[in-house]
Design a protein around this motif. Structure first.
Motif, short mmCIF file in Angstrom:
data_model
loop_
_atom_site.label_atom_id
_atom_site.label_comp_id
_atom_site.label_asym_id
_atom_site.label_seq_id
_atom_site.Cartn_x
_atom_site.Cartn_y
_atom_site.Cartn_z
N ASP A 1 39.98 -21.26 -14.29
CA ASP A 1 39.27 -22.17 -15.20
C ASP A 1 39.55 -21.87 -16.67
O ASP A 1 38.97 -22.51 -17.55
N MET A 2 40.41 -20.91 -16.95
CA MET A 2 40.72 -20.56 -18.35
C MET A 2 41.65 -21.59 -18.98
O MET A 2 42.67 -21.94 -18.39
N PRO A 3 41.34 -22.06 -20.18
CA PRO A 3 42.35 -22.81 -20.93
C PRO A 3 43.57 -21.92 -21.17
O PRO A 3 43.45 -20.69 -21.31
N ALA B 1 31.44 -20.22 -8.24
CA ALA B 1 32.40 -20.67 -9.25
C ALA B 1 31.67 -21.13 -10.51
O ALA B 1 32.12 -20.85 -11.63
N TRP B 2 30.55 -21.84 -10.33
CA TRP B 2 29.72 -22.24 -11.49
C TRP B 2 29.22 -21.01 -12.24
O TRP B 2 29.22 -20.99 -13.48
N TYR B 3 28.80 -20.00 -11.51
CA TYR B 3 28.24 -18.77 -12.10
C TYR B 3 29.27 -18.09 -13.01
O TYR B 3 28.99 -17.75 -14.17
N TYR B 4 30.49 -17.93 -12.49
CA TYR B 4 31.53 -17.28 -13.29
C TYR B 4 32.01 -18.19 -14.42
O TYR B 4 32.28 -17.72 -15.54
N ARG B 5 32.09 -19.47 -14.15
CA ARG B 5 32.54 -20.41 -15.18
C ARG B 5 31.56 -20.45 -16.36
O ARG B 5 31.96 -20.52 -17.53
N ALA C 1 29.59 -18.01 -17.40
CA ALA C 1 29.76 -16.80 -18.19
C ALA C 1 31.04 -16.85 -19.02
O ALA C 1 31.06 -16.46 -20.20
N LEU C 2 32.13 -17.32 -18.41
CA LEU C 2 33.40 -17.42 -19.14
C LEU C 2 33.27 -18.34 -20.34
O LEU C 2 33.81 -18.06 -21.42
N ARG C 3 32.55 -19.42 -20.17
CA ARG C 3 32.35 -20.37 -21.27
C ARG C 3 31.72 -19.69 -22.48
O ARG C 3 32.15 -19.88 -23.62
N THR D 1 35.13 -25.63 -24.55
CA THR D 1 34.90 -24.98 -23.26
C THR D 1 34.39 -25.92 -22.17
O THR D 1 33.49 -25.58 -21.42
N ILE D 2 34.93 -27.11 -22.11
CA ILE D 2 34.77 -27.93 -20.89
C ILE D 2 35.86 -27.44 -19.94
O ILE D 2 37.01 -27.89 -20.01
N LEU D 3 35.53 -26.48 -19.10
CA LEU D 3 36.55 -25.71 -18.40
C LEU D 3 37.09 -26.38 -17.15
O LEU D 3 38.21 -26.11 -16.74
N ASN D 4 36.28 -27.25 -16.53
CA ASN D 4 36.70 -27.86 -15.27
C ASN D 4 36.18 -29.30 -15.26
O ASN D 4 34.97 -29.53 -15.22
N LYS D 5 37.10 -30.24 -15.34
CA LYS D 5 36.70 -31.65 -15.46
C LYS D 5 35.84 -32.11 -14.29
O LYS D 5 34.78 -32.73 -14.48
#
Length: 608
Positions: A519-521, A475-479, A481-483, A311-315
């Motif tokens: 940001d989803m794989p 974006a960080w907040y949602y990312r 949670a998604l992680r 879950t490294i979602l965004n480089k």
């Protein structure tokens, strides 16, 4: 580092899934000159084996000049992950070292004493007659001389600047997705009567901003140093005094770091301060984006780095938060090789689980959980309750419905024992779990289904979270949670022939999927695209416990008065409230009995 060795250093006799292609891609990324390679590998892809292959590429003593770094570190924030590595015969050449509190002294009369409280830690000039056999110093000596030393991230960071564990050629960090958050937590300074041995001599005033805190930090550091000198003057310390001495050393170091960083005009670290109860009460000083701190504790410890996670979602966002230059970082994507139909997502949402809607939604979630139990009458299940408050309320409701015989719970103290007991059980027990979304291998019949009760948004009551949202970092907040959701979804499907269902009970999860879609794989987006509504049986508690002969004398209602009756359930009443909060409108938790990091989203993985 010699990336060409990566294939021969792979420890398994053969490849599965996409491992061979992943090794080729990692080799190519390092040979292209990248200092850091991010390996985004889904759950079950064998990240530990990939990590070992990368570590084996490190320069060896015979290949280096005397001044050049050799060998490798393998590190992970998850204590359970390190345990798995230590028990894996394919990774037996990784030399594991843990912190002193994990080892017992072997001197007569001291065998129940942790090494950090043993006579060598309490008596000045103590010459231990069995130091060569001391379990801690023996493991440390072995690890310091082996090609690959394995340790938790906490221990790795604590040994920054150590003569024993200096710079190495390669550093491999497994489960690296939360590196910035772990650094923030480790660098947080908690000042309270429970954490400051000289509290009564230096109670804080009411603080209003960083200027007040800086002045108090200097006074407190001076007071700690005076107490240190007093303890150093003693020939022998009690175990309590030894604990005070060690804590004072930590405080002096941490306060010095804070004061120095605050004065550094070039530092990018932003500090936030909490003192909710005013003068004389606990102060928490928290850093945000502590890139400088990571340079000291991580990036200065090696020449080349491999960071692995599903879950490294965004480089770019990961590099920005960790103090890395994206130009020197490559991202290797490992595809998911488990059939998507083996890892289905089911929509059983019954409303929002935010604080203001929870009392209305939770009874419906509990009723749905009973119906899911009916659908899986002879299969074990896991319920990600998100907080102890939710777990307690669910336990009460399920007891009211009469299905308590199948329910297990845990509290902060018996967490590991309760988990192991549930895993060893042969029935169809259901564990109401808090903070078990990561580093949990529930392969095969250990667990066939799970429920996500709540979208795991970061706690907006945390000053770092609120500051980021004030700055527009949604974006960080949602990312974030998604992680956590992606990590949770990987707990129950661990091999290509494994299968497990994940049920979504909070409608906010569906909103999260829309907001964080970019940001989803790809492999997880495929799961989301197949989201469906299951055909659940009609509500019948008797059918949910038929396999265990449970009593269904409870009410068909949502009263708060029920208790889990019968069965192996244990109550979770110590420090009631949230463990980590719940995002917008989250549980606030109990003010009493909390620890320094109870409200941190990674508090349960910080094991030392």
């Amino acid at each position: 580092m010699d990336p060409a060795r990566i294939t021969e250093e792979f420890p398994a006799p053969g490849y599965r899934g996409a491992q061979e292609a992943a090794l080729a891609d990692i080799r190519e990324a390092f040979e292209a000159g990248n200092d850091v390679v991010l390996v985004r590998a889904p759950t079950g892809s064998g990240k530990s084996l990939l990590a070992r292959a990368v570590a084996g590429c490190a320069r060896r003593p015979g290949e280096a000049e005397p001044h050049e770094a050799v060998g490798a570190y393998y590190t992970t924030p998850q204590v359970s992950q390190l345990d798995d590595v230590a028990g894996d015969p394919l990774l037996e050449d990784l030399s594991v070292i843990r912190g002193k509190p994990n080892y017992d002294c072997i001197l007569p009369g001291e065998t129940d004493t942790p090494v950090d409280r043993a006579p060598c830690a309490r008596e000045r000039g103590f010459d231990c007659p069995v130091k060569h056999r001391c379990p801690y110093f023996s493991d440390r000596a072995i690890a310091s001389n082996r090609n690959v030393a394995a340790m938790t991230l906490a221990y790795f960071m604590q040994t920054a600047g150590s003569d024993v564990f200096g710079r190495r050629d390669v550093v491999v960090i497994d489960e690296a997705h939360g590196l910035a958050e772990w650094a923030e937590m480790y660098a947080t300074i908690d000042l309270s009567p429970a954490t400051v041995p000289v509290w009564e001599d230096c109670e804080p005033p009411a603080v209003d901003g960083l200027t007040d805190v800086a002045g108090y930090a200097e006074r407190l550091r001076d007071t700690c140093q005076r107490r240190q000198q007093e303890l150093r003057g003693k020939v022998e310390l009690t175990p309590g005094e030894a604990a005070d001495r060690d804590r004072l050393a930590e405080l002096v170091r941490d306060l010095g770091w804070f004061i120095e960083d605050l004065r550094d005009l070039d530092s990018r670290t932003t500090w936030v301060v909490d003192q909710p109860e005013g003068a004389g009460s606990r102060i928490t000083v928290k850093p945000m984006d502590p890139a400088r701190y990571l340079h000291h504790t991580v990036w200065d410890r090696g020449n080349r780095f491999a960071l692995l996670s599903a879950t490294i979602l965004n480089k770019e966002a990961f590099c920005r938060s960790s103090g890395l230059d994206p130009a020197n970082v490559a991202l290797v994507d490992v595809p998911h090789t488990f059939p998507v139909e083996h890892r289905p997502l089911y929509d059983v949402t019954r409303g929002k689980m935010t604080y203001e809607h929870r009392e209305e939604t939770l009874p419906e979630v509990a009723r749905t959980l009973v119906r899911i139990m009916q659908r899986h009458p002879d299969e074990k299940g896991l319920v990600h309750a998100h907080s102890y408050a939710i777990a307690d309320r669910l336990s009460d409701l399920l007891a009211d419905f009469g299905v308590g015989a199948r329910i297990r719970t845990h509290d902060r103290e018996n967490r590991d024992a309760a988990l192991e007991g549930w895993k060893r059980s042969t029935g169809a027990d259901v564990l109401l779990a808090v903070k078990m979304e990561e580093a949990l291998d529930l392969k095969g019949d250990l667990c066939r289904w799970q429920v996500l009760c709540k979208a795991p948004y970061p706690n907006t009551r945390d000053s770092r979270v609120s500051k980021r949202l004030e700055d527009g970092q949604w974006a960080w907040y949602y990312r974030t949670a998604l992680r956590t959701v992606i990590q949770a979804c990987g707990r129950v499907v661990r091999a290509p022939d494994d299968h497990g269902a994940t049920y979504l009970a909070d409608s906010s999860l569906l909103d999260l999927f829309e907001r964080a879609r970019t940001d989803m794989p790809g492999w997880f987006a495929e799961q989301v695209d197949r989201l469906s509504t299951p055909d659940l049986p009609a509500f019948d508690p008797r059918a949910a416990v038929a396999e265990v002969g449970g009593d269904v004398s409870g009410r068909d209602g949502g009263s708060a008065g029920g208790r889990s009756g019968g069965g192996p359930a244990t109550r979770s009443r110590s420090g009631s409230g949230s463990r980590s909060g719940a995002g917008s409108g989250s549980d606030s938790g109990s003010a009493g009995g909390s620890t320094a990091y109870d409200d941190h989203p990674l508090s349960d993985v910080w094991g030392e």
